[in-house]
Design a protein around this motif. Structure first.
Motif: not given
Length: 133
Positions: A1-25
């Motif tokens: 996990m990488l933490e910045g002032p406004s963002l957090v970057l986390r290794r891609v994970d299938a647990a977030y598939a629905a959220e990723l799909s919505e962001a793509l849509r």
């Protein structure tokens, strides 16, 4: 996990598939202008599943490191950022996209800077291993 002032970057994970799909849509019209992979429907369940599987294989094989981009204050998934070893053995390409309704807020710049810092730390660690320091 990488933490910045406004963002957090986390290794891609299938647990977030629905959220990723919505962001793509929510971003397909803009992504199609810049990303070859967005010409088909990248938000479809099978496309997201395949993307996540590729990301996992690439990470393990040391070919690419894909991160989900989250807002630090709400944990909302707002994009993706990746480091890819496709421009040669000593170079890493940074790719990213931010959900269209979150564009223009500096998130892409912050995510890319965080990824670049991570890439620098990877290079330093590899150099230490190579030279036994």
């Amino acid at each position: 996990m990488l933490e910045g002032p406004s963002l957090v970057l986390r290794r891609v994970d299938a647990a977030y598939a629905a959220e990723l799909s919505e962001a793509l849509r929510a971003s397909i019209p803009e992504l199609r202008n810049f990303m070859d992979w967005a010409q088909d429907d990248p938000s479809a369940e099978d496309a997201v599943g395949e993307f996540l599987a590729i990301c996992d294989r690439d990470w393990i094989a040391d070919r690419a490191y894909n991160f989900h981009v989250f807002l630090a204050d709400s944990d909302a998934l707002v994009g993706n950022c990746a480091l890819m070893r496709r421009v040669g053995p000593v170079a890493i390409e940074i790719g990213y996209w931010i959900r269209s309704d979150h564009a223009g807020r500096g998130y892409a710049t912050e995510a890319a800077a965080m990824a670049a810092e991570y890439a620098s730390s990877m290079a330093a660690a590899a150099l230490k291993r190579k030279h036994g320091e």
